[in-house]
Design a protein around this motif. Sequence first.
Motif, PDB file in Angstrom:
ATOM      1  N   VAL A   1     -20.769  51.374 126.016  1.00  0.00           N
ATOM      2  CA  VAL A   1     -21.228  50.107 125.402  1.00  0.00           C
ATOM      3  C   VAL A   1     -20.069  49.396 124.713  1.00  0.00           C
ATOM      4  O   VAL A   1     -19.888  48.173 124.862  1.00  0.00           O
ATOM      5  CB  VAL A   1     -22.369  50.400 124.395  1.00  0.00           C
ATOM      6  N   PHE A   2     -19.288  50.154 123.950  1.00  0.00           N
ATOM      7  CA  PHE A   2     -18.172  49.556 123.211  1.00  0.00           C
ATOM      8  C   PHE A   2     -17.164  48.934 124.158  1.00  0.00           C
ATOM      9  O   PHE A   2     -16.674  47.802 123.927  1.00  0.00           O
ATOM     10  CB  PHE A   2     -17.495  50.632 122.344  1.00  0.00           C
ATOM     11  N   MET A   3     -16.841  49.637 125.242  1.00  0.00           N
ATOM     12  CA  MET A   3     -15.845  49.129 126.178  1.00  0.00           C
ATOM     13  C   MET A   3     -16.346  47.878 126.898  1.00  0.00           C
ATOM     14  O   MET A   3     -15.583  46.927 127.117  1.00  0.00           O
ATOM     15  CB  MET A   3     -15.480  50.219 127.192  1.00  0.00           C
ATOM     16  N   ASN A   4     -17.637  47.867 127.251  1.00  0.00           N
ATOM     17  CA  ASN A   4     -18.184  46.678 127.929  1.00  0.00           C
ATOM     18  C   ASN A   4     -18.204  45.455 127.011  1.00  0.00           C
ATOM     19  O   ASN A   4     -17.952  44.328 127.445  1.00  0.00           O
ATOM     20  CB  ASN A   4     -19.600  46.973 128.434  1.00  0.00           C
ATOM     21  N   GLU A   5     -18.498  45.696 125.745  1.00  0.00           N
ATOM     22  CA  GLU A   5     -18.601  44.579 124.803  1.00  0.00           C
ATOM     23  C   GLU A   5     -17.248  44.090 124.318  1.00  0.00           C
ATOM     24  O   GLU A   5     -17.111  42.931 123.897  1.00  0.00           O
ATOM     25  CB  GLU A   5     -19.459  44.991 123.596  1.00  0.00           C
ATOM     26  N   ASN A   6     -16.243  44.943 124.378  1.00  0.00           N
ATOM     27  CA  ASN A   6     -14.954  44.590 123.780  1.00  0.00           C
ATOM     28  C   ASN A   6     -13.790  44.645 124.769  1.00  0.00           C
ATOM     29  O   ASN A   6     -12.633  44.623 124.349  1.00  0.00           O
ATOM     30  CB  ASN A   6     -14.647  45.541 122.614  1.00  0.00           C
ATOM     31  N   LYS A   7     -14.095  44.682 126.074  1.00  0.00           N
ATOM     32  CA  LYS A   7     -13.003  44.808 127.035  1.00  0.00           C
ATOM     33  C   LYS A   7     -12.045  43.616 127.011  1.00  0.00           C
ATOM     34  O   LYS A   7     -10.851  43.769 127.298  1.00  0.00           O
ATOM     35  CB  LYS A   7     -13.560  45.021 128.433  1.00  0.00           C
ATOM     36  N   ASP A   8     -12.577  42.430 126.631  1.00  0.00           N
ATOM     37  CA  ASP A   8     -11.688  41.254 126.582  1.00  0.00           C
ATOM     38  C   ASP A   8     -10.837  41.243 125.330  1.00  0.00           C
ATOM     39  O   ASP A   8      -9.818  40.522 125.258  1.00  0.00           O
ATOM     40  CB  ASP A   8     -12.514  39.971 126.651  1.00  0.00           C
ATOM     41  N   LYS A   9     -11.248  42.000 124.327  1.00  0.00           N
ATOM     42  CA  LYS A   9     -10.520  42.011 123.053  1.00  0.00           C
ATOM     43  C   LYS A   9      -9.507  43.146 122.980  1.00  0.00           C
ATOM     44  O   LYS A   9      -8.645  43.150 122.101  1.00  0.00           O
ATOM     45  CB  LYS A   9     -11.506  42.174 121.886  1.00  0.00           C
ATOM     46  N   LEU A  10      -9.629  44.115 123.883  1.00  0.00           N
ATOM     47  CA  LEU A  10      -8.763  45.291 123.815  1.00  0.00           C
ATOM     48  C   LEU A  10      -7.451  45.049 124.558  1.00  0.00           C
ATOM     49  O   LEU A  10      -7.415  44.334 125.565  1.00  0.00           O
ATOM     50  CB  LEU A  10      -9.467  46.502 124.444  1.00  0.00           C
ATOM     51  N   THR A  11      -6.412  45.639 124.027  1.00  0.00           N
ATOM     52  CA  THR A  11      -5.119  45.593 124.709  1.00  0.00           C
ATOM     53  C   THR A  11      -5.163  46.547 125.896  1.00  0.00           C
ATOM     54  O   THR A  11      -6.005  47.462 125.942  1.00  0.00           O
ATOM     55  CB  THR A  11      -3.982  46.026 123.772  1.00  0.00           C
ATOM     56  N   PRO A  12      -4.309  46.344 126.885  1.00  0.00           N
ATOM     57  CA  PRO A  12      -4.282  47.273 128.032  1.00  0.00           C
ATOM     58  C   PRO A  12      -4.101  48.730 127.598  1.00  0.00           C
ATOM     59  O   PRO A  12      -4.715  49.648 128.165  1.00  0.00           O
ATOM     60  CB  PRO A  12      -3.102  46.790 128.861  1.00  0.00           C
ATOM     61  N   GLU A  13      -3.257  48.936 126.570  1.00  0.00           N
ATOM     62  CA  GLU A  13      -3.026  50.302 126.101  1.00  0.00           C
ATOM     63  C   GLU A  13      -4.296  50.867 125.469  1.00  0.00           C
ATOM     64  O   GLU A  13      -4.665  52.025 125.693  1.00  0.00           O
ATOM     65  CB  GLU A  13      -1.895  50.337 125.074  1.00  0.00           C
ATOM     66  N   GLY A  14      -4.982  50.072 124.688  1.00  0.00           N
ATOM     67  CA  GLY A  14      -6.226  50.526 124.042  1.00  0.00           C
ATOM     68  C   GLY A  14      -7.306  50.805 125.068  1.00  0.00           C
ATOM     69  O   GLY A  14      -8.051  51.792 124.953  1.00  0.00           O
ATOM     70  N   LEU A  15      -7.408  49.943 126.091  1.00  0.00           N
ATOM     71  CA  LEU A  15      -8.408  50.142 127.131  1.00  0.00           C
ATOM     72  C   LEU A  15      -8.127  51.413 127.925  1.00  0.00           C
ATOM     73  O   LEU A  15      -9.041  52.169 128.272  1.00  0.00           O
ATOM     74  CB  LEU A  15      -8.417  48.925 128.059  1.00  0.00           C
ATOM     75  N   GLN A  16      -6.850  51.675 128.184  1.00  0.00           N
ATOM     76  CA  GLN A  16      -6.470  52.883 128.909  1.00  0.00           C
ATOM     77  C   GLN A  16      -6.819  54.143 128.108  1.00  0.00           C
ATOM     78  O   GLN A  16      -7.324  55.129 128.658  1.00  0.00           O
ATOM     79  CB  GLN A  16      -4.971  52.858 129.216  1.00  0.00           C
ATOM     80  N   LEU A  17      -6.571  54.078 126.807  1.00  0.00           N
ATOM     81  CA  LEU A  17      -6.873  55.215 125.948  1.00  0.00           C
ATOM     82  C   LEU A  17      -8.379  55.504 125.926  1.00  0.00           C
ATOM     83  O   LEU A  17      -8.814  56.654 126.032  1.00  0.00           O
ATOM     84  CB  LEU A  17      -6.366  54.938 124.533  1.00  0.00           C
ATOM     85  N   LEU A  18      -9.182  54.437 125.824  1.00  0.00           N
ATOM     86  CA  LEU A  18     -10.633  54.614 125.812  1.00  0.00           C
ATOM     87  C   LEU A  18     -11.137  55.145 127.160  1.00  0.00           C
ATOM     88  O   LEU A  18     -12.083  55.943 127.210  1.00  0.00           O
ATOM     89  CB  LEU A  18     -11.320  53.296 125.470  1.00  0.00           C
TER      90      LEU A  18
END
Length: 218
Positions: free
Chosen positions: A193-210
């Motif tokens: 849920v968090f990743m779907n709601e915040n994927k546009d706000k996350l940096t590539p590094e943060g998205l990769q970590l999640l």
Amino acid sequence: MVLSLLKFFQNSNSSSRDDLNSQLIKLHADLQNTEQSLYLAQTENQKMQQILQNLPDGIISVNPNKQIVFINQKALNLTGLTKENLLGKPIDQLIQFMEKQMNLTFFNYCPLKADDFSGMIFQQPNIKLVAQKEAFVNLTTIQISQDSSLICILILHDTSKDKNLDEMKFDFISLAVHELRTPLTSIKGYLSVFMNENKDKLTPEGLQLLNQVHQATE
């Protein structure tokens, strides 16, 4: 009988009486030797039975007619039966042995060989014993040729405690895995849920970590 002996002595000569005396003395000596041998045999038998009674493993002796001729206290404890229930009775009518849910016949676990053979004829671990009580045993059968008759000796090594311990370990691991998967499932859901709601706000590094954390919950 006594009168006949007296008449024989009266009518016999000295030589005949001497021969008879010698024979009677020899007969008496033979009787004494026989009685002594019988006493020694009975004593040895009692000692052997006492040793078998105190063994940590169950012992059951069976003749070729499947009849139980001896059973020690450990075997009685395993079966939950008494000597009166068992002695002289066919073993396969009162005690069942099972391997992987399959009933073993008498000749499966006591496959008699030639009359002059003595030695081990069967050995199998994790056999289920079913009687008045149930137990798991390592079963070994030994054939002994004795007084022109064959005897099967069943040795029952109790493994019930080990079996119960293995089951407890399995139950504990199953419970632990279930308890661990429950919070992991929740974490996985929250992450999705968090990743779907915040994927546009996350940096590539943060998205990769999640994504890595999400994959670790699989």
